[in-house]
Design an enzyme around this catalytic site. Structure first.
Site, PDB file in Angstrom:
ATOM      1  N   GLY A   1      -6.765  -7.255   0.704  1.00 36.44           N
ATOM      2  CA  GLY A   1      -5.420  -7.258   1.259  1.00 36.44           C
ATOM      3  C   GLY A   1      -4.831  -8.640   1.419  1.00 36.44           C
TER       4      GLY A   1
ATOM      5  CE  LYS B   1     -16.467 -15.117  10.972  1.00 36.86           C
ATOM      6  NZ  LYS B   1     -16.827 -14.118  11.999  1.00 36.86           N
TER       7      LYS B   1
ATOM      8  NE  ARG C   1      -4.205  -1.815   1.951  1.00 33.80           N
ATOM      9  CZ  ARG C   1      -5.093  -2.176   2.863  1.00 33.80           C
ATOM     10  NH1 ARG C   1      -4.917  -1.815   4.127  1.00 33.80           N
ATOM     11  NH2 ARG C   1      -6.138  -2.891   2.522  1.00 33.80           N
TER      12      ARG C   1
ATOM     13  N   GLY D   1     -12.363  -3.979   1.477  1.00 34.48           N
ATOM     14  CA  GLY D   1     -13.789  -3.796   1.716  1.00 34.48           C
ATOM     15  C   GLY D   1     -14.429  -2.806   0.764  1.00 34.48           C
TER      16      GLY D   1
END
Length: 392
Positions: free
Chosen positions: A349, A198, A37, A373
């Site tokens: 990430g 998940k 990043r 996200g």
């Protein structure tokens, strides 16, 4: 949205330009373990400094609770940024920024040390944004270049853009263009590879993408909820029982491709006993921690001939050597598809970290996103406040 080129055309020499970057990198103590990043932030900062702007960078690190935390200082980031820029970077608090020369760069200490940054109160965030705008001055400007935070309505992302002339940085412009390509002008066949732990984290993006794609490949911990929906026993593997019915409904699309074998272990440890078993033969008490070699072959075949590929989430616990080969194999299949002409995007990430940790060529993919996200919310069709304010 106004671009960095638009700002440069207006002239920036002697002007203070506030740049919101995403420098939220993983640390081991004060050692940066993945500087991706930071490297992605360099082009915009370097271009502005090279044009004579007085650059003030704002960024966050982690989630400090209510005030300064020495463990989350941006000091290691400032040092690495200086190395990459080839010039000094001054780390300063908002209330004690030293005079900046033309072409100089200051990095403000972790903006989340100030709780107003993430406040839900508009007035509190606005007060911090006012201070940032005052630092920039009457002829200042704001450049949004941290795509990983544009889904947040925060002072240094959203509110400051209502107080200064606002522009997109190189990174944000590129990310927005790539995601538009994935959602509005994707070439077919279109394959999506999803991993992670998940189903609930990816449910909305699966529902949004399924009607657009030809195949959606599911690995990682989330695959076990889908396998349970097929009636398989998953042993001690990660399972979201409350998502089994949702998974069963999604399988009705006929477009979801699941693993056919998995690497199981008797403990979550690099030293655990492991074996490769078919998905319908996971032993009781054992947990699946990676997709198996036959699954890699199945996924590779599904990716063959794809013209668009989006990958978000590793296929297993790649950080532990016994469970890294599934991610490596599927990632290599995406590299091969890219070489054959596919447009490939690595999002998130963990996926980007896997590329670097496993020694895969970063230039083997069309684009490695820093969004995480934010990328998923964009693909879900949600409005991202930090982008919307730039187009206002």
């Amino acid at each position: 949205m106004r671009s960095l080129d638009d700002l440069l055309a207006e002239g920036v020499r002697g002007r203070t330009v506030l740049v919101r970057s995403d420098l939220n990198v993983p640390l081991d103590g004060d050692r940066i373990t993945d500087d991706g990043r930071i490297r992605a932030s360099v082009p915009t900062i370097s271009t502005l400094a090279g044009a004579g702007a007085r650059v003030v960078v704002t960024a966050h690190l982690g989630r400090p609770q209510g005030g300064p935390d020495p463990r989350l200082s941006l000091a290691p980031v400032a040092a690495r940024l200086a190395e990459l820029l080839g010039s000094s970077v001054v780390l300063a608090m908002l209330d004690s920024v030293p005079p900046i020369e033309d072409g100089g760069v200051v990095l403000l200490e972790n903006i989340r040390f100030d709780p107003r940054e993430t406040s839900r109160d508009d007035a509190e965030r606005g007060a911090l944004a006012d201070s940032l705008a005052a630092l920039a001055g009457a002829d200042g400007a704001f450049v949004s270049d941290g795509f990983g935070v544009v889904h947040r309505k925060q002072a240094s992302v959203y509110d400051v853009a209502t107080r200064l002339p606002a522009y997109t940085g190189t990174l944000v412009a590129a990310e927005a263009d790539v995601l538009a390509r994935l959602t509005e002008r994707s070439a077919q066949p279109y394959a999506v590879v999803l991993g992670g732990s998940k189903v609930s984290d990816k449910l909305a993006v699966i529902e949004a993408l399924l009607p657009r794609v030809d195949s959606l490949l599911v690995g990682g911990g989330m695959c076990f909820t889908f396998l349970a929906a097929q009636g398989h026993s998953v042993g001690a593997s990660l399972l979201q029982e409350e998502q089994v019915e949702n998974a069963r409904a999604l399988l009705d699309s006929g477009r979801i491709v699941l693993p056919v074998d998995v690497v199981v272990a008797d403990a979550f440890s690099v030293d655990a006993r492991t074996r490769v078993v078919p998905v319908d033969a996971i032993p009781d008490g054992w947990m699946g921690l990676d997709v198996g070699p036959e699954s890699v072959a199945v996924f590779t075949k599904a990716l063959d001939g794809a013209r668009t590929v989006f990958w978000n989430g590793p296929m297993g616990v790649f950080e532990l050597a016994p469970f890294a080969e599934g991610t490596r194999g599927v990632a290599q299949a995406i590299v091969d598809a890219t070489a054959a002409g596919a447009f490939s995007v690595v999002g998130g990430g963990d996926s980007a970290a896997a590329v670097r940790a496993l020694g895969l060529p970063e230039d083997g993919f069309s684009h490695i996103s820093t969004g995480g996200g934010a990328s998923l919310e964009y693909l879900e069709g949600r409005t991202l406040p930090g982008l919307a304010v730039l187009g206002a």
